[in-house]
Design an enzyme around this catalytic site. Sequence first.
Site, short mmCIF file in Angstrom:
data_model
loop_
_atom_site.label_atom_id
_atom_site.label_comp_id
_atom_site.label_asym_id
_atom_site.label_seq_id
_atom_site.Cartn_x
_atom_site.Cartn_y
_atom_site.Cartn_z
N SER A 137 39.27 30.10 52.55
CA SER A 137 38.40 31.21 52.16
C SER A 137 38.07 31.21 50.68
O SER A 137 38.53 30.36 49.91
CB SER A 137 39.00 32.56 52.55
OG SER A 137 40.11 32.87 51.74
N TYR A 188 34.57 31.21 54.22
CA TYR A 188 34.32 32.62 54.52
C TYR A 188 34.89 33.50 53.41
O TYR A 188 35.78 33.10 52.66
CB TYR A 188 34.92 33.01 55.87
CG TYR A 188 36.41 32.79 55.97
CD1 TYR A 188 37.30 33.82 55.70
CD2 TYR A 188 36.92 31.54 56.30
CE1 TYR A 188 38.67 33.61 55.77
CE2 TYR A 188 38.28 31.33 56.38
CZ TYR A 188 39.15 32.36 56.11
OH TYR A 188 40.49 32.15 56.17
#
EC number: 4.1.1.11
Length: 150
Positions: free
Chosen positions: A24, A57
């Site tokens: 992430s 993400y």
Amino acid sequence: MRKVMAAKLHGIHVTAADLDYHGSITLDPDHCEKAGLLPLEFVDIWNKNSGARISTYVIFGERYSRCCILNGAAARTCQVGDEIIICSSHYIEAERIADFQPKILTFDKGNHIVETLSYVVERDGTGRYHFDIVNEGGQSLPIPVKAHGR
């Protein structure tokens, strides 16, 4: 459906890289909310220093921290201080493009927001598209826009 640019953090600087975290990019929720990025939303990341391009993400970090932390494998693609572009995309019907106005935030070296811009697409009576970049005051800017904060 067409894939279009939905939100962009342009010229934000990497504040940390954590190889041992499980993936992430950690971002300041204040920045994300102003641009329209959601937690867990997939983003593309383009490193202006190295040319590296990755996708991952978003997770939210501490509010007002101005953090930009690459985690897991993404940590290998950026160094602290690197200037990057973070961009999300959405799928929309082509007919909706004139209703869609993505936000672009630009940053200084301390990850303070310098400008908030919008991309505006309009269609005239002949069906031709017109593209404009507009600042918060509604003023059209020349295209291409030079990044501020340098």
